[in-house]
Design a protein around this motif. Structure first.
Motif, PDB file in Angstrom:
ATOM      1  N   ALA A 110      70.078  47.329 100.981  1.00  0.00           N
ATOM      2  CA  ALA A 110      69.916  48.709 101.452  1.00  0.00           C
ATOM      3  C   ALA A 110      68.971  48.792 102.646  1.00  0.00           C
ATOM      4  CB  ALA A 110      69.409  49.599 100.317  1.00  0.00           C
ATOM      5  N   TRP A 111      68.008  47.904 102.731  1.00  0.00           N
ATOM      6  CA  TRP A 111      67.038  47.941 103.820  1.00  0.00           C
ATOM      7  C   TRP A 111      67.400  47.029 104.977  1.00  0.00           C
ATOM      8  CZ3 TRP A 111      64.148  52.008 103.729  1.00  0.00           C
ATOM      9  CH2 TRP A 111      63.832  52.585 102.515  1.00  0.00           C
ATOM     10  N   THR A 112      68.409  46.170 104.799  1.00  0.00           N
ATOM     11  CA  THR A 112      68.766  45.234 105.860  1.00  0.00           C
ATOM     12  C   THR A 112      70.089  45.546 106.534  1.00  0.00           C
ATOM     13  OG1 THR A 112      69.812  43.723 104.282  1.00  0.00           O
ATOM     14  CG2 THR A 112      67.473  43.360 104.771  1.00  0.00           C
ATOM     15  N   THR A 113      70.777  46.581 106.098  1.00  0.00           N
ATOM     16  CA  THR A 113      72.043  46.953 106.710  1.00  0.00           C
ATOM     17  C   THR A 113      72.079  48.461 106.927  1.00  0.00           C
ATOM     18  OG1 THR A 113      74.446  46.830 106.529  1.00  0.00           O
ATOM     19  CG2 THR A 113      73.246  47.187 104.495  1.00  0.00           C
ATOM     20  N   SER A 114      72.846  48.883 107.909  1.00  0.00           N
ATOM     21  CA  SER A 114      72.983  50.323 108.159  1.00  0.00           C
ATOM     22  C   SER A 114      74.196  50.897 107.446  1.00  0.00           C
ATOM     23  CB  SER A 114      73.090  50.584 109.664  1.00  0.00           C
ATOM     24  OG  SER A 114      74.248  49.940 110.181  1.00  0.00           O
ATOM     25  N   ALA A 115      74.963  50.057 106.775  1.00  0.00           N
ATOM     26  CA  ALA A 115      76.151  50.518 106.056  1.00  0.00           C
ATOM     27  C   ALA A 115      75.737  51.374 104.863  1.00  0.00           C
ATOM     28  CB  ALA A 115      76.973  49.338 105.587  1.00  0.00           C
ATOM     29  N   MET A 116      76.507  52.410 104.618  1.00  0.00           N
ATOM     30  CA  MET A 116      76.225  53.263 103.467  1.00  0.00           C
ATOM     31  C   MET A 116      77.035  52.844 102.250  1.00  0.00           C
ATOM     32  SD  MET A 116      75.907  56.947 105.323  1.00  0.00           S
ATOM     33  CE  MET A 116      75.176  57.783 103.947  1.00  0.00           C
ATOM     34  N   GLN A 122      71.666  46.448  86.082  1.00  0.00           N
ATOM     35  CA  GLN A 122      70.248  46.168  86.303  1.00  0.00           C
ATOM     36  C   GLN A 122      70.063  44.919  87.159  1.00  0.00           C
ATOM     37  OE1 GLN A 122      67.459  47.867  85.592  1.00  0.00           O
ATOM     38  NE2 GLN A 122      68.692  49.523  84.795  1.00  0.00           N
ATOM     39  N   ALA A 123      70.866  43.892  86.911  1.00  0.00           N
ATOM     40  CA  ALA A 123      70.784  42.669  87.705  1.00  0.00           C
ATOM     41  C   ALA A 123      71.200  42.929  89.149  1.00  0.00           C
ATOM     42  CB  ALA A 123      71.658  41.586  87.084  1.00  0.00           C
ATOM     43  N   ALA A 124      72.160  43.812  89.348  1.00  0.00           N
ATOM     44  CA  ALA A 124      72.644  44.124  90.696  1.00  0.00           C
ATOM     45  C   ALA A 124      71.631  44.938  91.497  1.00  0.00           C
ATOM     46  CB  ALA A 124      73.971  44.865  90.617  1.00  0.00           C
ATOM     47  N   LEU A 125      70.717  45.621  90.824  1.00  0.00           N
ATOM     48  CA  LEU A 125      69.724  46.434  91.535  1.00  0.00           C
ATOM     49  C   LEU A 125      68.884  45.611  92.505  1.00  0.00           C
ATOM     50  CD1 LEU A 125      68.424  48.990  88.901  1.00  0.00           C
ATOM     51  CD2 LEU A 125      69.692  49.461  91.001  1.00  0.00           C
ATOM     52  N   ASP A 126      68.555  44.385  92.152  1.00  0.00           N
ATOM     53  CA  ASP A 126      67.793  43.524  93.057  1.00  0.00           C
ATOM     54  C   ASP A 126      68.577  43.261  94.337  1.00  0.00           C
ATOM     55  OD1 ASP A 126      65.681  43.334  91.276  1.00  0.00           O
ATOM     56  OD2 ASP A 126      66.459  41.497  90.354  1.00  0.00           O
ATOM     57  N   ILE A 127      69.853  43.002  94.207  1.00  0.00           N
ATOM     58  CA  ILE A 127      70.700  42.769  95.374  1.00  0.00           C
ATOM     59  C   ILE A 127      70.776  44.028  96.222  1.00  0.00           C
ATOM     60  CG2 ILE A 127      73.034  42.192  96.142  1.00  0.00           C
ATOM     61  CD1 ILE A 127      73.350  40.683  93.452  1.00  0.00           C
ATOM     62  N   VAL A 128      70.945  45.161  95.574  1.00  0.00           N
ATOM     63  CA  VAL A 128      71.072  46.436  96.288  1.00  0.00           C
ATOM     64  C   VAL A 128      69.792  46.761  97.042  1.00  0.00           C
ATOM     65  CG1 VAL A 128      71.360  48.923  95.984  1.00  0.00           C
ATOM     66  CG2 VAL A 128      72.784  47.338  94.695  1.00  0.00           C
ATOM     67  N   ASP A 135      71.461  58.414 102.927  1.00  0.00           N
ATOM     68  CA  ASP A 135      70.511  58.275 104.021  1.00  0.00           C
ATOM     69  C   ASP A 135      69.073  58.099 103.529  1.00  0.00           C
ATOM     70  OD1 ASP A 135      72.485  58.470 105.911  1.00  0.00           O
ATOM     71  OD2 ASP A 135      72.235  60.631 106.165  1.00  0.00           O
ATOM     72  N   ASP A 136      68.777  58.726 102.418  1.00  0.00           N
ATOM     73  CA  ASP A 136      67.425  58.645 101.848  1.00  0.00           C
ATOM     74  C   ASP A 136      67.264  57.449 100.925  1.00  0.00           C
ATOM     75  OD1 ASP A 136      66.705  60.935 103.191  1.00  0.00           O
ATOM     76  OD2 ASP A 136      67.215  62.248 101.506  1.00  0.00           O
ATOM     77  N   HIS A 137      68.249  56.566 100.907  1.00  0.00           N
ATOM     78  CA  HIS A 137      68.259  55.367 100.059  1.00  0.00           C
ATOM     79  C   HIS A 137      68.237  55.699  98.576  1.00  0.00           C
ATOM     80  CE1 HIS A 137      68.075  52.272 103.165  1.00  0.00           C
ATOM     81  NE2 HIS A 137      67.464  53.202 103.861  1.00  0.00           N
ATOM     82  N   ILE A 138      68.927  56.758  98.204  1.00  0.00           N
ATOM     83  CA  ILE A 138      69.140  57.070  96.802  1.00  0.00           C
ATOM     84  C   ILE A 138      70.417  56.345  96.393  1.00  0.00           C
ATOM     85  CG2 ILE A 138      69.648  58.886  95.128  1.00  0.00           C
ATOM     86  CD1 ILE A 138      68.080  60.797  96.994  1.00  0.00           C
ATOM     87  N   LEU A 139      70.372  55.592  95.312  1.00  0.00           N
ATOM     88  CA  LEU A 139      71.484  54.724  94.939  1.00  0.00           C
ATOM     89  C   LEU A 139      72.416  55.415  93.953  1.00  0.00           C
ATOM     90  CD1 LEU A 139      69.445  51.469  94.305  1.00  0.00           C
ATOM     91  CD2 LEU A 139      70.585  52.174  96.393  1.00  0.00           C
ATOM     92  N   ASN A 140      73.712  55.273  94.203  1.00  0.00           N
ATOM     93  CA  ASN A 140      74.740  55.711  93.275  1.00  0.00           C
ATOM     94  C   ASN A 140      75.601  54.491  92.988  1.00  0.00           C
ATOM     95  OD1 ASN A 140      74.135  58.528  93.248  1.00  0.00           O
ATOM     96  ND2 ASN A 140      74.905  58.610  95.325  1.00  0.00           N
ATOM     97  N   MET A 141      75.543  53.989  91.767  1.00  0.00           N
ATOM     98  CA  MET A 141      76.290  52.786  91.425  1.00  0.00           C
ATOM     99  C   MET A 141      77.469  53.168  90.557  1.00  0.00           C
ATOM    100  SD  MET A 141      73.093  50.268  90.668  1.00  0.00           S
ATOM    101  CE  MET A 141      73.896  48.754  91.068  1.00  0.00           C
TER     102      MET A 141
END
Length: 57
Positions: free
Chosen positions: A25-31, A15-21, A50-56
């Motif tokens: 996710a919006w500032t880099t093109s890396a997947m 949950q804490a890492a979600l803020d970082i992600v 590509d749709d910014h769906i997160l898999n952690m």
């Protein structure tokens, strides 16, 4: 003896890492964002689609 809340520690770290992600996710093109957070021996790595769906994991 472990504390009673030790079982929730991985969920708290994710949950804490979600803020970082969300910022990355919006500032880099890396997947694959590789290691974005660590706590003791727990490591958070992220793959963003590509749709910014997160898999952690």
């Amino acid at each position: 003896m472990q504390r009673e809340d030790a079982a929730q520690l991985p969920q708290f770290i994710l949950q804490a890492a979600l803020d970082i992600v969300q910022d990355l996710a919006w500032t880099t093109s890396a997947m694959i964002l590789k290691t974005i957070d660590k706590f003791n021996d727990l490591v958070v790595s992220v793959y963003v689609t590509d749709d910014h769906i997160l898999n952690m994991y």
